[in-house]
Design a protein around this motif. Structure first.
Motif, PDB file in Angstrom:
ATOM      1  N   THR A   2       0.833  -1.195   0.000  1.00  0.00           N
ATOM      2  CA  THR A   2       0.000   0.000   0.000  1.00  0.00           C
ATOM      3  C   THR A   2       0.872   1.250   0.000  1.00  0.00           C
ATOM      4  N   PHE A   3       0.288   2.321  -0.480  1.00  0.00           N
ATOM      5  CA  PHE A   3       0.988   3.598  -0.512  1.00  0.00           C
ATOM      6  C   PHE A   3       1.326   4.052   0.903  1.00  0.00           C
ATOM      7  N   LYS A   4       0.402   3.858   1.835  1.00  0.00           N
ATOM      8  CA  LYS A   4       0.612   4.270   3.223  1.00  0.00           C
ATOM      9  C   LYS A   4       1.825   3.561   3.830  1.00  0.00           C
ATOM     10  N   PHE A   5       1.954   2.280   3.560  1.00  0.00           N
ATOM     11  CA  PHE A   5       3.093   1.519   4.080  1.00  0.00           C
ATOM     12  C   PHE A   5       4.408   2.070   3.541  1.00  0.00           C
ATOM     13  N   TRP A   6       4.499   2.245   2.225  1.00  0.00           N
ATOM     14  CA  TRP A   6       5.755   2.691   1.631  1.00  0.00           C
ATOM     15  C   TRP A   6       6.080   4.135   1.984  1.00  0.00           C
ATOM     16  N   LYS A   7       5.057   4.962   2.164  1.00  0.00           N
ATOM     17  CA  LYS A   7       5.294   6.341   2.589  1.00  0.00           C
ATOM     18  C   LYS A   7       5.883   6.354   3.997  1.00  0.00           C
ATOM     19  N   GLY A   8       5.296   5.577   4.903  1.00  0.00           N
ATOM     20  CA  GLY A   8       5.817   5.481   6.265  1.00  0.00           C
ATOM     21  C   GLY A   8       7.219   4.900   6.292  1.00  0.00           C
ATOM     22  N   THR A   9       7.463   3.903   5.463  1.00  0.00           N
ATOM     23  CA  THR A   9       8.788   3.286   5.375  1.00  0.00           C
ATOM     24  C   THR A   9       9.819   4.300   4.889  1.00  0.00           C
ATOM     25  N   ALA A  10       9.475   5.083   3.882  1.00  0.00           N
ATOM     26  CA  ALA A  10      10.400   6.092   3.352  1.00  0.00           C
ATOM     27  C   ALA A  10      10.693   7.172   4.385  1.00  0.00           C
ATOM     28  N   ILE A  11       9.663   7.600   5.109  1.00  0.00           N
ATOM     29  CA  ILE A  11       9.867   8.620   6.137  1.00  0.00           C
ATOM     30  C   ILE A  11      10.794   8.108   7.224  1.00  0.00           C
ATOM     31  N   ARG A  12      10.586   6.872   7.675  1.00  0.00           N
ATOM     32  CA  ARG A  12      11.457   6.303   8.703  1.00  0.00           C
ATOM     33  C   ARG A  12      12.890   6.148   8.192  1.00  0.00           C
ATOM     34  N   ALA A  13      13.051   5.744   6.938  1.00  0.00           N
ATOM     35  CA  ALA A  13      14.401   5.566   6.389  1.00  0.00           C
ATOM     36  C   ALA A  13      15.134   6.903   6.281  1.00  0.00           C
ATOM     37  N   VAL A  14      14.438   7.952   5.853  1.00  0.00           N
ATOM     38  CA  VAL A  14      15.073   9.266   5.745  1.00  0.00           C
ATOM     39  C   VAL A  14      15.441   9.792   7.132  1.00  0.00           C
ATOM     40  N   ARG A  15      14.550   9.613   8.104  1.00  0.00           N
ATOM     41  CA  ARG A  15      14.855  10.043   9.470  1.00  0.00           C
ATOM     42  C   ARG A  15      16.060   9.288  10.025  1.00  0.00           C
ATOM     43  N   THR A  16      16.096   7.997   9.803  1.00  0.00           N
ATOM     44  CA  THR A  16      17.215   7.190  10.285  1.00  0.00           C
ATOM     45  C   THR A  16      18.518   7.637   9.634  1.00  0.00           C
ATOM     46  N   PHE A  17      18.483   7.884   8.321  1.00  0.00           N
ATOM     47  CA  PHE A  17      19.665   8.362   7.603  1.00  0.00           C
ATOM     48  C   PHE A  17      20.150   9.675   8.204  1.00  0.00           C
ATOM     49  N   ALA A  18      19.231  10.619   8.391  1.00  0.00           N
ATOM     50  CA  ALA A  18      19.608  11.932   8.900  1.00  0.00           C
ATOM     51  C   ALA A  18      20.163  11.847  10.322  1.00  0.00           C
ATOM     52  N   GLN A  19      19.533  11.045  11.169  1.00  0.00           N
ATOM     53  CA  GLN A  19      20.000  10.911  12.543  1.00  0.00           C
ATOM     54  C   GLN A  19      21.380  10.268  12.595  1.00  0.00           C
ATOM     55  N   THR A  20      21.582   9.236  11.800  1.00  0.00           N
ATOM     56  CA  THR A  20      22.867   8.540  11.803  1.00  0.00           C
ATOM     57  C   THR A  20      23.968   9.423  11.240  1.00  0.00           C
ATOM     58  N   PHE A  21      23.677  10.129  10.162  1.00  0.00           N
ATOM     59  CA  PHE A  21      24.676  11.016   9.566  1.00  0.00           C
ATOM     60  C   PHE A  21      24.995  12.167  10.514  1.00  0.00           C
ATOM     61  N   GLY A  22      23.970  12.709  11.149  1.00  0.00           N
ATOM     62  CA  GLY A  22      24.188  13.793  12.109  1.00  0.00           C
ATOM     63  C   GLY A  22      25.029  13.340  13.285  1.00  0.00           C
ATOM     64  N   ALA A  23      24.746  12.156  13.798  1.00  0.00           N
ATOM     65  CA  ALA A  23      25.528  11.637  14.925  1.00  0.00           C
ATOM     66  C   ALA A  23      26.979  11.407  14.514  1.00  0.00           C
ATOM     67  N   GLY A  24      27.194  10.922  13.310  1.00  0.00           N
ATOM     68  CA  GLY A  24      28.562  10.717  12.828  1.00  0.00           C
ATOM     69  C   GLY A  24      29.310  12.023  12.658  1.00  0.00           C
ATOM     70  N   SER A  25      28.599  13.051  12.213  1.00  0.00           N
ATOM     71  CA  SER A  25      29.228  14.356  12.044  1.00  0.00           C
ATOM     72  C   SER A  25      29.554  14.988  13.387  1.00  0.00           C
ATOM     73  N   LEU A  26      28.647  14.849  14.358  1.00  0.00           N
ATOM     74  CA  LEU A  26      28.892  15.403  15.688  1.00  0.00           C
ATOM     75  C   LEU A  26      30.026  14.670  16.388  1.00  0.00           C
ATOM     76  N   GLY A  27      30.171  13.389  16.096  1.00  0.00           N
ATOM     77  CA  GLY A  27      31.259  12.615  16.686  1.00  0.00           C
ATOM     78  C   GLY A  27      32.620  13.119  16.234  1.00  0.00           C
ATOM     79  N   ASN A  28      32.638  13.798  15.116  1.00  0.00           N
ATOM     80  CA  ASN A  28      33.875  14.356  14.589  1.00  0.00           C
ATOM     81  C   ASN A  28      34.092  15.782  15.107  1.00  0.00           C
ATOM     82  N   GLY A  29      33.235  16.262  15.965  1.00  0.00           N
ATOM     83  CA  GLY A  29      33.381  17.615  16.489  1.00  0.00           C
ATOM     84  C   GLY A  29      33.010  18.685  15.482  1.00  0.00           C
ATOM     85  N   LEU A  30      32.169  18.361  14.522  1.00  0.00           N
ATOM     86  CA  LEU A  30      31.735  19.281  13.467  1.00  0.00           C
ATOM     87  C   LEU A  30      32.895  19.837  12.646  1.00  0.00           C
ATOM     88  N   ASP A  31      33.972  19.096  12.564  1.00  0.00           N
ATOM     89  CA  ASP A  31      35.099  19.481  11.723  1.00  0.00           C
ATOM     90  C   ASP A  31      34.822  18.948  10.314  1.00  0.00           C
TER      91      ASP A  31
END
Length: 77
Positions: A3-32
């Motif tokens: 269903t469209f609802k399932f894939w929309k929710g899946t995409a939103i969760r994947a984008v959030r996970t990507f952003a959170q993980t990338f942000g955490a990795g960047s902060l771990g570097n001290g924003l350098d």
């Protein structure tokens, strides 16, 4: 699961996970950002997003009439 609802929710969760993980990795570097290992950071974030999609597929309801992809409370599990 197809269903469209399932894939929309899946995409939103994947984008959030990507952003959170990338942000955490960047902060771990001290924003350098000049010395950030971009390939490694993007690779880890992409892997986390793929994992999120796979978890959504694994937890997808078998009955199309079910509303939520994941239970919202322990009682619903």
């Amino acid at each position: 699961m197809l269903t469209f609802k399932f894939w929309k929710g899946t995409a939103i969760r994947a984008v959030r996970t990507f952003a959170q993980t990338f942000g955490a990795g960047s902060l771990g570097n001290g924003l350098d950002l000049w010395h950030l290992d971009w390939k490694a950071s993007l690779g880890v974030a992409l892997g986390a997003a793929v994992g999120s999609v796979l978890m959504s597929i694994d937890r997808a309801p078998q009955d199309p009439s079910e509303q939520d992809v994941l239970p919202t409370s322990p009682e619903a599990a």
